[in-house]
Write a protein that holds these residues in place. Structure first.
Motif, PDB file in Angstrom:
ATOM      1  N   PRO A 132       0.817  -1.222   0.000  1.00  0.00           N
ATOM      2  CA  PRO A 132       0.000   0.000   0.000  1.00  0.00           C
ATOM      3  C   PRO A 132       0.851   1.272   0.000  1.00  0.00           C
ATOM      4  N   VAL A 133       2.033   1.206   0.628  1.00  0.00           N
ATOM      5  CA  VAL A 133       2.953   2.351   0.595  1.00  0.00           C
ATOM      6  C   VAL A 133       3.429   2.593  -0.830  1.00  0.00           C
ATOM      7  N   SER A 134       3.690   1.508  -1.554  1.00  0.00           N
ATOM      8  CA  SER A 134       4.086   1.642  -2.960  1.00  0.00           C
ATOM      9  C   SER A 134       2.998   2.351  -3.750  1.00  0.00           C
ATOM     10  N   ALA A 135       1.743   2.010  -3.483  1.00  0.00           N
ATOM     11  CA  ALA A 135       0.632   2.679  -4.161  1.00  0.00           C
ATOM     12  C   ALA A 135       0.619   4.165  -3.836  1.00  0.00           C
ATOM     13  N   LEU A 136       0.863   4.492  -2.584  1.00  0.00           N
ATOM     14  CA  LEU A 136       0.824   5.890  -2.164  1.00  0.00           C
ATOM     15  C   LEU A 136       1.981   6.681  -2.749  1.00  0.00           C
ATOM     16  N   ILE A 137       3.182   6.118  -2.710  1.00  0.00           N
ATOM     17  CA  ILE A 137       4.368   6.833  -3.191  1.00  0.00           C
ATOM     18  C   ILE A 137       4.397   6.895  -4.711  1.00  0.00           C
ATOM     19  N   HIS A 138       4.089   5.774  -5.374  1.00  0.00           N
ATOM     20  CA  HIS A 138       4.279   5.682  -6.815  1.00  0.00           C
ATOM     21  C   HIS A 138       3.082   6.163  -7.629  1.00  0.00           C
ATOM     22  N   ALA A 139       1.938   6.306  -7.001  1.00  0.00           N
ATOM     23  CA  ALA A 139       0.746   6.644  -7.785  1.00  0.00           C
ATOM     24  C   ALA A 139       0.522   8.136  -7.861  1.00  0.00           C
ATOM     25  N   ALA A 140       0.315   8.772  -6.728  1.00  0.00           N
ATOM     26  CA  ALA A 140      -0.225  10.120  -6.768  1.00  0.00           C
ATOM     27  C   ALA A 140       0.542  11.139  -5.956  1.00  0.00           C
ATOM     28  N   THR A 141       1.514  10.710  -5.213  1.00  0.00           N
ATOM     29  CA  THR A 141       2.070  11.649  -4.258  1.00  0.00           C
ATOM     30  C   THR A 141       3.535  11.958  -4.552  1.00  0.00           C
TER      31      THR A 141
ATOM     32  N   THR B  19      -5.335  11.025 -14.041  1.00  0.00           N
ATOM     33  CA  THR B  19      -5.818   9.692 -14.414  1.00  0.00           C
ATOM     34  C   THR B  19      -4.825   8.606 -14.006  1.00  0.00           C
ATOM     35  N   HIS B  20      -3.530   8.885 -14.211  1.00  0.00           N
ATOM     36  CA  HIS B  20      -2.507   7.906 -13.859  1.00  0.00           C
ATOM     37  C   HIS B  20      -2.521   7.606 -12.365  1.00  0.00           C
ATOM     38  N   ALA B  21      -2.766   8.623 -11.553  1.00  0.00           N
ATOM     39  CA  ALA B  21      -2.816   8.406 -10.104  1.00  0.00           C
ATOM     40  C   ALA B  21      -3.850   7.346  -9.754  1.00  0.00           C
ATOM     41  N   MET B  22      -4.984   7.401 -10.407  1.00  0.00           N
ATOM     42  CA  MET B  22      -6.064   6.471 -10.076  1.00  0.00           C
ATOM     43  C   MET B  22      -5.772   5.054 -10.572  1.00  0.00           C
ATOM     44  N   PHE B  23      -5.390   4.923 -11.837  1.00  0.00           N
ATOM     45  CA  PHE B  23      -5.200   3.545 -12.310  1.00  0.00           C
ATOM     46  C   PHE B  23      -3.873   2.950 -11.838  1.00  0.00           C
ATOM     47  N   LYS B  24      -2.859   3.777 -11.518  1.00  0.00           N
ATOM     48  CA  LYS B  24      -1.627   3.198 -10.981  1.00  0.00           C
ATOM     49  C   LYS B  24      -1.817   2.782  -9.529  1.00  0.00           C
ATOM     50  N   ALA B  25      -2.599   3.559  -8.759  1.00  0.00           N
ATOM     51  CA  ALA B  25      -2.947   3.116  -7.407  1.00  0.00           C
ATOM     52  C   ALA B  25      -3.722   1.806  -7.469  1.00  0.00           C
ATOM     53  N   LEU B  26      -4.623   1.701  -8.438  1.00  0.00           N
ATOM     54  CA  LEU B  26      -5.391   0.466  -8.629  1.00  0.00           C
ATOM     55  C   LEU B  26      -4.464  -0.701  -8.960  1.00  0.00           C
ATOM     56  N   LEU B  27      -3.482  -0.468  -9.805  1.00  0.00           N
ATOM     57  CA  LEU B  27      -2.546  -1.538 -10.170  1.00  0.00           C
ATOM     58  C   LEU B  27      -1.732  -2.005  -8.966  1.00  0.00           C
ATOM     59  N   PHE B  28      -1.241  -1.057  -8.177  1.00  0.00           N
ATOM     60  CA  PHE B  28      -0.446  -1.448  -7.014  1.00  0.00           C
ATOM     61  C   PHE B  28      -1.283  -2.159  -5.961  1.00  0.00           C
ATOM     62  N   LEU B  29      -2.488  -1.654  -5.729  1.00  0.00           N
ATOM     63  CA  LEU B  29      -3.343  -2.315  -4.746  1.00  0.00           C
ATOM     64  C   LEU B  29      -3.787  -3.687  -5.257  1.00  0.00           C
ATOM     65  N   GLY B  30      -4.001  -3.791  -6.569  1.00  0.00           N
ATOM     66  CA  GLY B  30      -4.304  -5.099  -7.161  1.00  0.00           C
ATOM     67  C   GLY B  30      -3.126  -6.052  -7.004  1.00  0.00           C
ATOM     68  N   ALA B  31      -1.914  -5.540  -7.219  1.00  0.00           N
ATOM     69  CA  ALA B  31      -0.722  -6.370  -7.017  1.00  0.00           C
ATOM     70  C   ALA B  31      -0.621  -6.799  -5.558  1.00  0.00           C
TER      71      ALA B  31
END
Length: 633
Positions: free
Chosen positions: A261-270, A359-371
């Motif tokens: 989840p940290v990866s999603a936060l760091i790599h997606a939108a922040t 848009t990338h923030a949303m689908f990249k967070a989705l990808l990381f959380l899916g992973a």
């Protein structure tokens, strides 16, 4: 809109409370408190966005609002540092991005991190990170941004190194911190240069287009390049470090050692989009006064995007595929800014960059959380430990597929619309540039569907336990982000965010869109042939192009180059001689002083023996000497 101060205050208060409350009960309630507070922050952010875009347009231009602004430090009559809140289209847009992704991570972590040691510490660090990032995007001046910029660095260090008993996590946290600190040194020097000549830190003064603010730079150059260009290039170096642009990208793949989840936060939108936001915030300066630096940003972004996409094609750790994907997508955003100009439709690239950031923030967070859901089910990051999971994880399968279609640029998913605008801006700048970015977009579609098929299709791996779908608390964020990914592309983004705050309506370039969709479909077809079912084609290609495959698998040896420069060159030829000089000359001199003092002390300490007879003898002798001097001199 003074209530926006709560958007900053609540995460900070949350961090303090979760960090200090009684350890007997905080593990049970930390997640609930943290999530409830972030829900309030997200609600306030959404309301602020609605109010701003609905009621703060004057003569067709969105206003710049400062609901809160106070002087903190004053250096001269002109130069001072304020702390405040700046609301304009890009900061309001970032409020939505940061609060949404952070809230989804908070909810998701209730399930993913359940039972982890340090659960309450994790939520405290999440709140600190969210506070830092919100403070960064709401900053009224560049020095306030720098303060929160460093807080983001500290927060990411704490989160990446959350598993502090794991050597690899500690090493990754230190690597991220050190690499970004070197970049931030450039940022700080650039800020000092800029403020020295302009006499201000304020974004309003710096980006107003008033040429008199930059009059101090007139005729001032270094090595044939204007000092203003140097300053803006150094500021971009800070952004390149945070956004992992080549060659400062090496920290990002290793940051995967933190919780998913940290990866999603760091790599997606922040954290990783902070550099893009910095360039966007100072875009008027880059465009009006240093266009050469702006074009350089485009070239760096283009190379980084292609470089990272090639590496992502051969990675086997699913989180590292997504990490290099992030680097590549940030490169797209930098390219869009670099090929853009101020004003109206000339600012298409600027709008496209911010649109893709959203848009990338949303689908990249989705990808990381899916992973994360997949890792939670199979207890491994490696693709060869997966396969056939669609039967066991239908929700994760569908939501992950939606995210893959979005990042591949397939309509009507959000990534198609934002990426198409970037490609259009790139083609307007140069046909060759547009072709390069289209090719990179094709690679993106290929490696993402390679990832998708390797996880959910292909040969099923034998597991010790039967894989299962994630619990509801983890599935809900996936569904929410998938819905956003499906519909976000239809937002009339140009009418909300533009380079000059004047709304404009952008139309899809059907030629560019058709080419990009054809390239994406071709790439997906190749990935389907190679990976949907077990095939020997990938291994045959890897053998035929073994040199390229090995180099890409090793990230083109950039980490090894860094290690060679640091260990073999700097440590051996610079650090060792300095250490010898420090030990033998500096320490030796100080030790010599100490030894001399000790020797002298040993010699004279007998003078104070405590014997009355000796003192009387010395007294009498001294008296006789004084009398002799009086009588005979």
């Amino acid at each position: 809109m003074q209530y926006t101060l709560l958007i900053l205050a609540l995460p900070l208060l949350n961090f303090i409370v979760l960090g200090l409350v009684d350890s007997k009960w905080k593990p049970k309630v930390a997640g609930t408190i943290g999530t409830l507070v972030l829900t309030i922050v997200a609600a306030l952010s959404y309301y602020a966005t609605y109010e701003y875009f609905s009621f703060h347009k004057v003569n067709g231009v969105f206003e710049k609002l400062m609901p809160f602004n106070m002087e903190w430090l004053r250096f001269t009559d002109y130069l001072h540092i304020n702390l405040g809140i700046l609301l304009d289209p890009i900061s309001v847009m970032m409020l939505v991005v940061v609060s949404t992704v952070s809230l989804m991570v908070h909810i998701y972590s209730l399930g993913y991190m359940k039972g982890e040691r340090g659960f309450e510490r994790y939520y405290a660090f999440l709140s600190l990170f969210t506070f830092s990032m919100l403070g960064l995007v709401l900053a009224t001046n560049i020095f306030q941004m720098y303060i929160f910029w460093e807080l983001v660095g500290v927060s990411s260090y704490l989160l990446i190194g959350f598993y502090y008993t794991k050597p690899s996590a500690v090493a990754a946290a230190k690597k991220a911190f050190i690499v970004t600190r070197f970049a931030d040194l450039g940022f700080l020097i650039g800020i000092l240069l800029l403020s020295y000549f302009t006499k201000t830190f304020d974004f309003e003064a710096l980006t107003s287009g008033n040429a008199s603010v930059f009059a101090g730079f007139t005729g001032v150059s270094f090595m044939g390049i204007s000092v203003l260009s140097w300053a803006m290039a150094l500021i971009f170096i800070g952004g390149a470090g945070k956004s992992a642009m080549f060659p400062l990208h090496i920290w990002l793949p290793d940051a995967m050692e933190g919780p998913t989840p940290v990866s999603a936060l760091i790599h997606a939108a922040t954290m990783v989009v902070a550099g893009v936001y910095l360039v966007a915030r100072l875009f008027p300066i880059y465009d009006l006064y240093t266009p050469g630096v702006l074009h350089g940003i485009a070239y760096v972004g283009a190379f980084t995007s292609l470089f990272a996409a090639i590496i992502a094609v051969v990675q086997t750790d699913i989180k590292r595929v997504l990490a290099f994907s992030t680097i590549s997508q940030i490169g797209f955003m930098m390219v869009a800014l670099g090929v853009s100009k101020m004003g109206g439709e000339q600012g298409l690239g600027y709008m496209a960059s911010m649109f893709h950031l959203f848009t990338h923030a949303m689908f990249k967070a989705l990808l990381f959380l899916g992973a994360g859901s997949v890792i939670h089910a199979v207890h491994s990051n490696e693709m060869n430990h997966m396969g056939g999971l669609r039967k066991y994880m239908p929700i994760t399968n569908i939501t992950f597929l939606i995210a893959c279609l979005a990042i591949a640029g397939i309509p009507p998913f959000s990534g198609f619309f934002s990426k198409d605008e970037i490609l259009t801006a790139a083609f307007q700048f140069s046909p060759y540039f547009g072709a390069l970015m289209t090719f990179t977009a094709g690679l993106t579609a290929f490696y993402m569907f390679r990832l998708y098929y390797s996880i959910f299709w292909g040969k099923e791996h034998k597991h010790q336990h039967t894989p299962h779908e994630s619990p509801l608390v983890m599935a809900l964020p996936l569904v929410f982000l998938a819905l956003v990914t499906v519909f976000a592309g239809f937002i009339p983004f140009g009418e909300l965010v533009s380079s000059d705050r004047v709304p404009f309506h952008s139309e899809l370039d059907l030629t560019v869109a058709s080419i990009s969709v054809i390239v994406a479909l071709f790439s997906i077809t190749l990935a389907t042939i190679f990976y949907r079912k077990e095939s020997k084609i990938p291994s045959l290609l890897a053998t035929k192009f073994s040199g390229l495959h090995k180099a890409a698998s090793s990230r083109f040896y950039v980490d090894e180059v860094y290690l060679f420069i640091t260990k073999k060159v700097i440590f051996n030829n610079v650090s060792r001689p300095i250490a010898w000089f420090d030990r033998h000359i500096i320490d030796g001199t100080m030790n010599g002083f100490a030894s001399t003092t000790q020797w002298g002390s040993l010699k004279i300490k007998g003078v104070q023996s405590g014997q009355v007879q000796q003192y009387a003898y010395v007294f009498l002798l001294g008296t006789l000497v004084i009398a002799a001097l009086v009588l005979f001199v």
